[in-house]
Motif scaffolding. Structure first.
Motif, short mmCIF file in Angstrom:
data_model
loop_
_atom_site.label_atom_id
_atom_site.label_comp_id
_atom_site.label_asym_id
_atom_site.label_seq_id
_atom_site.Cartn_x
_atom_site.Cartn_y
_atom_site.Cartn_z
N ASN A 173 0.70 -1.10 0.22
CA ASN A 173 -0.38 -0.25 0.19
C ASN A 173 0.80 1.37 -0.13
O ASN A 173 2.28 0.93 0.27
CB ASN A 173 -0.79 0.04 1.55
N GLN A 174 0.36 2.38 -0.58
CA GLN A 174 0.95 3.46 -0.33
C GLN A 174 2.29 3.82 1.00
O GLN A 174 2.88 3.94 1.14
CB GLN A 174 -0.29 4.92 -0.45
N ALA A 175 1.20 2.79 2.37
CA ALA A 175 2.32 3.75 3.39
C ALA A 175 3.38 2.88 3.65
O ALA A 175 4.56 3.50 4.20
CB ALA A 175 1.61 3.41 4.60
N GLN A 176 3.30 2.22 2.74
CA GLN A 176 4.55 1.13 2.20
C GLN A 176 5.06 1.28 1.35
O GLN A 176 6.71 1.09 2.00
CB GLN A 176 3.87 -0.65 3.17
N LYS A 177 4.94 1.47 0.59
CA LYS A 177 5.88 1.96 -0.56
C LYS A 177 7.04 3.42 0.39
O LYS A 177 7.90 3.57 0.00
CB LYS A 177 4.70 2.72 -1.41
N ASP A 178 5.54 4.51 0.44
CA ASP A 178 6.85 5.88 1.35
C ASP A 178 7.35 4.95 2.80
O ASP A 178 9.09 5.98 3.02
CB ASP A 178 6.29 6.59 1.68
N ARG A 179 7.14 4.06 3.15
CA ARG A 179 8.23 3.23 4.40
C ARG A 179 9.50 3.15 3.50
O ARG A 179 10.90 3.00 4.33
CB ARG A 179 7.30 2.18 4.77
N VAL A 180 9.21 2.08 2.54
CA VAL A 180 10.38 1.85 2.05
C VAL A 180 11.17 2.44 1.08
O VAL A 180 12.55 2.81 1.38
CB VAL A 180 9.84 0.53 0.85
N VAL A 181 11.07 4.21 0.81
CA VAL A 181 11.61 4.76 0.08
C VAL A 181 12.03 5.21 1.35
O VAL A 181 13.59 5.62 1.37
CB VAL A 181 10.73 6.22 -0.12
N ALA A 182 11.92 5.95 2.53
CA ALA A 182 11.90 5.90 3.62
C ALA A 182 13.26 4.90 4.29
O ALA A 182 14.31 5.82 4.19
CB ALA A 182 11.54 7.05 4.98
N TRP A 183 13.70 3.98 4.25
CA TRP A 183 14.51 3.36 4.72
C TRP A 183 15.72 3.17 3.72
O TRP A 183 16.75 3.75 4.00
CB TRP A 183 13.95 2.07 4.70
N SER A 184 15.58 3.28 2.55
CA SER A 184 16.44 3.60 1.57
C SER A 184 16.96 4.82 1.82
O SER A 184 18.51 4.56 1.65
CB SER A 184 15.79 3.52 0.30
N THR A 185 16.47 5.61 1.92
CA THR A 185 16.94 7.27 1.91
C THR A 185 18.44 7.45 3.22
O THR A 185 18.69 8.01 3.19
CB THR A 185 16.35 8.40 1.93
N THR A 186 17.27 6.87 4.13
CA THR A 186 18.56 6.74 5.42
C THR A 186 19.71 5.94 5.65
O THR A 186 20.08 6.50 6.50
CB THR A 186 17.48 6.46 6.56
N LEU A 187 19.63 5.12 4.70
CA LEU A 187 20.39 4.32 4.32
C LEU A 187 21.71 4.87 3.72
O LEU A 187 23.00 4.83 3.70
CB LEU A 187 20.36 2.92 4.33
N GLY A 188 21.30 5.84 3.06
CA GLY A 188 22.01 6.71 2.21
C GLY A 188 23.18 5.54 1.14
O GLY A 188 22.96 5.13 0.25
N GLU A 189 24.52 6.25 1.18
CA GLU A 189 25.57 6.00 0.74
C GLU A 189 26.02 4.85 1.73
O GLU A 189 27.45 5.16 1.91
CB GLU A 189 26.21 7.34 0.31
N GLN A 190 25.75 3.98 0.92
CA GLN A 190 26.66 2.66 2.07
C GLN A 190 27.01 1.94 1.21
O GLN A 190 27.73 1.23 1.27
CB GLN A 190 25.75 1.95 2.74
N ASN A 191 26.57 1.60 -0.03
CA ASN A 191 27.22 0.82 -1.29
C ASN A 191 28.42 0.79 -1.07
O ASN A 191 28.83 -0.13 -1.00
CB ASN A 191 26.43 1.09 -2.86
N PRO A 192 29.41 1.77 -1.07
CA PRO A 192 30.88 1.65 -1.16
C PRO A 192 31.02 0.77 -0.06
O PRO A 192 32.36 0.10 -0.15
CB PRO A 192 31.57 3.31 -0.91
N GLN A 193 30.44 1.09 1.20
CA GLN A 193 31.34 0.37 2.63
C GLN A 193 31.05 -1.17 2.14
O GLN A 193 32.13 -1.42 3.48
CB GLN A 193 30.37 0.66 3.45
N TRP A 194 29.57 -1.51 1.79
CA TRP A 194 30.01 -2.77 1.50
C TRP A 194 30.46 -4.27 0.32
O TRP A 194 31.02 -4.88 0.35
CB TRP A 194 28.28 -3.80 1.39
N ILE A 195 31.03 -2.99 -0.86
CA ILE A 195 31.33 -3.16 -1.49
C ILE A 195 33.10 -3.21 -1.32
O ILE A 195 33.85 -3.97 -1.47
CB ILE A 195 31.16 -2.66 -2.78
N ALA A 196 33.52 -2.32 -0.76
CA ALA A 196 34.91 -2.03 -0.01
C ALA A 196 35.27 -3.67 0.39
O ALA A 196 36.47 -4.20 0.43
CB ALA A 196 35.30 -1.02 0.82
#
Length: 285
Positions: A173-196
């Motif tokens: 539902n829309q509330a769940q979609k918004d929560r997923v967006v908020a989660w992804s935004t909070t994680l920010g630039e984490q990709n370099p850490q796990w790839i390193a």
């Protein structure tokens, strides 16, 4: 994938493989065929090595079914109970995650002696090709997860998570979609850490393989396979706890926002997996 969902998918990998054959018993019985294909991504084994590994995998599969699968069934039962009673909490998720870590470590420890024997028999050319495969793997991940802008990384992470969740819950539902967006935004630039961190692990593995006839090779491989967390980079270790907490918070909120139909769908999928695994002939033997 978040660490908690990673644990879940590992424990349910037999069942997720059914997208191809739709039969748990068939997938489980043929893991000795499926697993070498995943190894082939990094190790170019000859026919003799594949035959040797196939026999070891069949032995491991028998051990796994008789000693580990009953615990998986209990774990699935606890997971199903959480969903049906609508009591998905941070504490409960921490417990399930810890149980999953222990189960994965126990299986990894069981296969380590076979892995050591296989890896010690690799030729210099095979090790060279393995290192090339590692490098190719990193380039692919860097292209997919580092080259996009931060905004694109956040959007793509959210899309991947929404797709996984939809498989289990149905349309969000829309509330769940918004929560997923908020989660992804909070994680920010984490990709370099796990790839390193991945690159660091691969470098440690390559270094061990360069000295695969040394007296401490078995202990080094056990650390690489069973105690991977001890080899994490400082940056990844620092970020991990916060990232895992964010994942649990996301799941708790999504379940709180879920509909009765979504919870029923999730419970039914877990129950079906549990029923199919419980019907395996190896458990009846």
């Amino acid at each position: 994938m978040t660490r908690w969902l990673h644990h879940l998918s590992l424990l349910l990998c037999l069942c997720l493989a059914l997208t191809a054959c739709n039969r748990v018993d068939l997938a489980y019985r043929n893991l000795d065929v499926l697993i070498p294909w995943t190894l082939d991504d990094y190790l170019d084994m000859n026919s003799e090595q594949k035959d040797w590994l196939g026999e070891r995998l069949r032995q491991t599969l028998s051990w796994h079914c008789s000693t580990q699968l009953p615990g998986y069934l209990d774990w699935l039962g606890r997971l199903e109970q959480m969903v049906t009673s609508n009591q998905v909490s941070d504490d409960a998720l921490q417990s399930r995650s810890q149980e999953a870590r222990q189960a994965i470590a126990q299986t990894a420890r069981q296969i380590t002696p076979s892995a050591v024997e296989l890896l010690q028999g690799m030729s210099d050319q095979q090790v060279k090709e393995m290192n090339q495969a590692f490098a190719k793997d990193l380039r692919k991940r860097q292209d997919n997860y580092l080259k996009p802008t931060l905004a694109q990384q956040i959007r793509q992470r959210g899309e991947r998570m929404e797709k996984r969740l939809t498989d289990w819950l149905g349309p969000l539902n829309q509330a769940q979609k918004d929560r997923v967006v908020a989660w992804s935004t909070t994680l920010g630039e984490q990709n370099p850490q796990w790839i390193a961190n991945r690159a660091h692990w691969q470098a440690q593995f390559s270094a061990a393989m360069a000295q695969r006839q040394s007296a401490d090779f078995a202990s080094r491989i056990e650390t690489l396979l069973v105690d991977r967390e001890s080899l994490w980079t400082p940056a990844y270790r620092q970020a991990f706890s916060a990232t895992e907490a964010q994942a649990r918070s996301l799941l708790v909120d999504l379940m709180a926002q879920s509909s009765a139909n979504q919870r029923q769908r999730l419970a039914q999928k877990i129950a079906k997996l549990r029923s199919d695994l419980n019907a395996l002939q190896c458990l009846k033997a």
